[in-house]
Design a protein around this motif. Structure first.
Motif, mmCIF file in Angstrom:
data_model
loop_
_atom_site.group_PDB
_atom_site.id
_atom_site.type_symbol
_atom_site.label_atom_id
_atom_site.label_comp_id
_atom_site.label_asym_id
_atom_site.label_seq_id
_atom_site.Cartn_x
_atom_site.Cartn_y
_atom_site.Cartn_z
ATOM 1 N N GLU A 132 2.181 1.606 -14.611
ATOM 2 C CA GLU A 132 3.622 1.485 -14.850
ATOM 3 C C GLU A 132 4.208 0.164 -14.345
ATOM 4 O OE1 GLU A 132 5.693 3.741 -16.342
ATOM 5 O OE2 GLU A 132 4.089 5.156 -16.763
ATOM 6 N N VAL A 133 3.753 -0.277 -13.167
ATOM 7 C CA VAL A 133 4.402 -1.390 -12.470
ATOM 8 C C VAL A 133 3.379 -2.453 -12.091
ATOM 9 C CG1 VAL A 133 5.847 -2.040 -10.498
ATOM 10 C CG2 VAL A 133 6.078 0.249 -11.498
ATOM 11 N N GLU A 134 3.654 -3.696 -12.502
ATOM 12 C CA GLU A 134 2.778 -4.824 -12.149
ATOM 13 C C GLU A 134 3.098 -5.347 -10.756
ATOM 14 O OE1 GLU A 134 1.877 -8.879 -11.364
ATOM 15 O OE2 GLU A 134 3.889 -8.273 -11.943
ATOM 16 N N GLY A 135 4.385 -5.342 -10.382
ATOM 17 C CA GLY A 135 4.759 -5.855 -9.067
ATOM 18 C C GLY A 135 6.223 -5.604 -8.760
ATOM 19 N N ILE A 136 6.556 -5.755 -7.486
ATOM 20 C CA ILE A 136 7.956 -5.690 -7.026
ATOM 21 C C ILE A 136 8.349 -7.096 -6.593
ATOM 22 C CG2 ILE A 136 9.445 -4.849 -5.148
ATOM 23 C CD1 ILE A 136 9.011 -2.806 -7.263
ATOM 24 N N SER A 189 9.019 -2.511 4.017
ATOM 25 C CA SER A 189 8.180 -3.696 4.151
ATOM 26 C C SER A 189 7.185 -3.706 2.990
ATOM 27 C CB SER A 189 7.429 -3.683 5.486
ATOM 28 O OG SER A 189 6.448 -2.656 5.468
ATOM 29 N N PRO A 190 6.532 -4.844 2.739
ATOM 30 C CA PRO A 190 5.571 -4.893 1.624
ATOM 31 C C PRO A 190 4.488 -3.818 1.703
ATOM 32 C CG PRO A 190 6.071 -7.112 2.368
ATOM 33 C CD PRO A 190 6.734 -6.168 3.339
ATOM 34 N N THR A 191 4.078 -3.458 2.902
ATOM 35 C CA THR A 191 2.997 -2.472 3.041
ATOM 36 C C THR A 191 3.464 -1.039 2.760
ATOM 37 O OG1 THR A 191 3.411 -2.331 5.417
ATOM 38 C CG2 THR A 191 1.691 -3.870 4.687
ATOM 39 N N ASP A 192 4.763 -0.826 2.649
ATOM 40 C CA ASP A 192 5.273 0.516 2.339
ATOM 41 C C ASP A 192 5.071 0.895 0.869
ATOM 42 O OD1 ASP A 192 6.210 1.029 4.932
ATOM 43 O OD2 ASP A 192 8.118 0.029 4.521
ATOM 44 N N PHE A 193 4.882 -0.105 0.014
ATOM 45 C CA PHE A 193 4.783 0.148 -1.420
ATOM 46 C C PHE A 193 3.351 0.473 -1.831
ATOM 47 C CE2 PHE A 193 8.685 -2.185 -1.010
ATOM 48 C CZ PHE A 193 9.506 -1.661 -1.994
ATOM 49 N N SER A 194 3.216 1.428 -2.716
ATOM 50 C CA SER A 194 1.941 1.758 -3.343
ATOM 51 C C SER A 194 2.241 1.906 -4.838
ATOM 52 C CB SER A 194 1.390 3.062 -2.757
ATOM 53 O OG SER A 194 0.194 3.417 -3.411
ATOM 54 N N LEU A 195 2.064 0.816 -5.568
ATOM 55 C CA LEU A 195 2.526 0.747 -6.954
ATOM 56 C C LEU A 195 1.623 1.531 -7.903
ATOM 57 C CD1 LEU A 195 3.485 -3.043 -7.117
ATOM 58 C CD2 LEU A 195 4.901 -1.098 -6.429
ATOM 59 N N GLU A 231 7.114 8.068 -7.501
ATOM 60 C CA GLU A 231 5.913 7.990 -8.336
ATOM 61 C C GLU A 231 5.521 6.548 -8.632
ATOM 62 O OE1 GLU A 231 6.555 10.269 -11.900
ATOM 63 O OE2 GLU A 231 6.927 12.113 -10.788
ATOM 64 N N GLU A 232 6.486 5.734 -9.065
ATOM 65 C CA GLU A 232 6.167 4.362 -9.492
ATOM 66 C C GLU A 232 5.913 3.417 -8.329
ATOM 67 O OE1 GLU A 232 9.052 2.722 -12.148
ATOM 68 O OE2 GLU A 232 8.336 3.901 -13.844
ATOM 69 N N LEU A 233 6.685 3.582 -7.250
ATOM 70 C CA LEU A 233 6.647 2.594 -6.170
ATOM 71 C C LEU A 233 5.949 3.092 -4.909
ATOM 72 C CD1 LEU A 233 10.305 1.255 -6.489
ATOM 73 C CD2 LEU A 233 8.252 0.556 -7.756
ATOM 74 N N PHE A 236 8.298 -2.950 -23.776
ATOM 75 C CA PHE A 236 8.691 -4.072 -22.916
ATOM 76 C C PHE A 236 7.657 -4.416 -21.842
ATOM 77 C CE2 PHE A 236 12.564 -1.547 -24.046
ATOM 78 C CZ PHE A 236 13.000 -2.391 -25.063
ATOM 79 N N PRO A 237 6.371 -4.561 -22.222
ATOM 80 C CA PRO A 237 5.348 -4.885 -21.213
ATOM 81 C C PRO A 237 5.600 -6.236 -20.568
ATOM 82 C CG PRO A 237 4.488 -5.195 -23.442
ATOM 83 C CD PRO A 237 5.834 -4.548 -23.585
ATOM 84 N N GLY A 238 5.366 -6.306 -19.253
ATOM 85 C CA GLY A 238 5.432 -7.561 -18.516
ATOM 86 C C GLY A 238 6.829 -8.111 -18.292
ATOM 87 N N LEU A 239 7.874 -7.333 -18.615
ATOM 88 C CA LEU A 239 9.244 -7.813 -18.395
ATOM 89 C C LEU A 239 9.794 -7.274 -17.078
ATOM 90 C CD1 LEU A 239 10.922 -7.508 -21.929
ATOM 91 C CD2 LEU A 239 9.825 -9.500 -20.878
ATOM 92 N N TYR A 240 10.736 -8.023 -16.506
ATOM 93 C CA TYR A 240 11.419 -7.567 -15.289
ATOM 94 C C TYR A 240 12.394 -6.450 -15.651
ATOM 95 C CZ TYR A 240 9.556 -11.737 -13.015
ATOM 96 O OH TYR A 240 8.729 -12.694 -12.502
ATOM 97 N N ASP A 241 12.606 -5.551 -14.675
ATOM 98 C CA ASP A 241 13.420 -4.371 -14.960
ATOM 99 C C ASP A 241 14.048 -3.854 -13.667
ATOM 100 O OD1 ASP A 241 14.523 -2.358 -16.517
ATOM 101 O OD2 ASP A 241 12.627 -1.375 -16.991
ATOM 102 N N ILE A 242 14.819 -2.799 -13.821
ATOM 103 C CA ILE A 242 15.429 -2.078 -12.706
ATOM 104 C C ILE A 242 14.329 -1.731 -11.702
ATOM 105 C CG2 ILE A 242 16.650 0.096 -12.195
ATOM 106 C CD1 ILE A 242 17.115 -0.260 -15.531
ATOM 107 N N THR A 243 14.666 -1.607 -10.422
ATOM 108 C CA THR A 243 13.645 -1.269 -9.426
ATOM 109 C C THR A 243 12.871 -0.035 -9.863
ATOM 110 O OG1 THR A 243 15.297 -1.973 -7.781
ATOM 111 C CG2 THR A 243 13.222 -1.070 -6.962
ATOM 112 N N ALA A 244 13.588 1.009 -10.240
ATOM 113 C CA ALA A 244 12.952 2.223 -10.776
ATOM 114 C C ALA A 244 13.955 2.938 -11.665
ATOM 115 C CB ALA A 244 12.481 3.141 -9.651
ATOM 116 N N ALA A 245 13.488 3.437 -12.788
ATOM 117 C CA ALA A 245 14.371 4.140 -13.730
ATOM 118 C C ALA A 245 13.569 5.218 -14.439
ATOM 119 C CB ALA A 245 14.946 3.160 -14.758
#
Length: 195
Positions: A134-138, A124-130, A82-84, A55-64
């Motif tokens: 695994e993750v293209e964006g939040i 906040s946006p700066t709290d995330f380190s993707l 790990e992911e976010l 499922f590349p490039g699809l929207y999904d649960i915040t983290a699973a």
């Protein structure tokens, strides 16, 4: 790495362990951890990396995450971190329930007992380190809009990249395919929060 997962019967009784690939090949029941970040107005979803095998490039649960044989349900928090790249307080996780979900692809049957958790986000946006592989964006989506999409009451919603601010429209086909019952249960859980 060869992952071993717990195997369950259809009543969520633990009956053994098996390799993850065999579990998906045979369509054996196993358990997962799903975490949905929310605030008063939005649900935060991830867009899967385009490099992902499934499922590349699809929207999904915040983290699973698929829970490993040696893990308990709460150990699924590791995937959020790990992911976010955000740290969540286990005491603030709100258990929303367990939902059965089945996904089928050629040679792949994913039969999950999904342990659903909601988490009130103050990030906040700066709290995330993707984790880029695994993750293209939040993305932030209006909670009521996501409920409507999951209930098939609307055809598309606006997804706003939480870090860059860019927006795009998404339909249900832009999400990882889950059973209708799964989407309905998530909508129901979000509705309870929204009251």
């Amino acid at each position: 790495m060869t992952e071993r997962l717990k195997v369950f019967d259809e009543n969520y009784r633990h009956i053994g362990e098996e390799l993850r690939d065999i579990i998906h090949e045979k369509g054996l029941w196993h358990e997962t951890f799903h975490c949905w970040l929310i605030d008063e107005e939005n649900v935060y979803i991830q867009k899967r990396s385009f490099a992902k095998k499934d499922f590349p490039g699809l929207y999904d649960i915040t983290a699973a995450v698929h829970l490993l044989a040696a893990e308990n349900v709460m150990d699924g928090i590791r995937e959020v971190e790990e992911e976010l790249g955000i740290l969540v307080d286990p005491a603030k996780l709100m258990k929303a329930g367990v939902v059965r979900d089945v996904s089928r692809l050629p040679g792949f049957i994913d039969k999950e007992f999904t342990n659903i958790f909601l988490y009130q986000s103050t990030f906040s946006p700066t709290d995330f380190s993707l984790q880029g592989e695994e993750v293209e964006g939040i993305y932030a989506v209006g909670m009521n809009n996501l409920i409507s999409l999951f209930r098939n009451d609307c055809k598309s919603i606006t997804c706003t990249n939480f870090i860059t601010g860019s927006s795009s429209e998404a339909t249900i086909t832009d999400f990882v395919p889950h059973e209708t019952e799964y989407f309905n249960k998530i909508a129901e859980m979000l509705e309870r929060v929204d009251q």
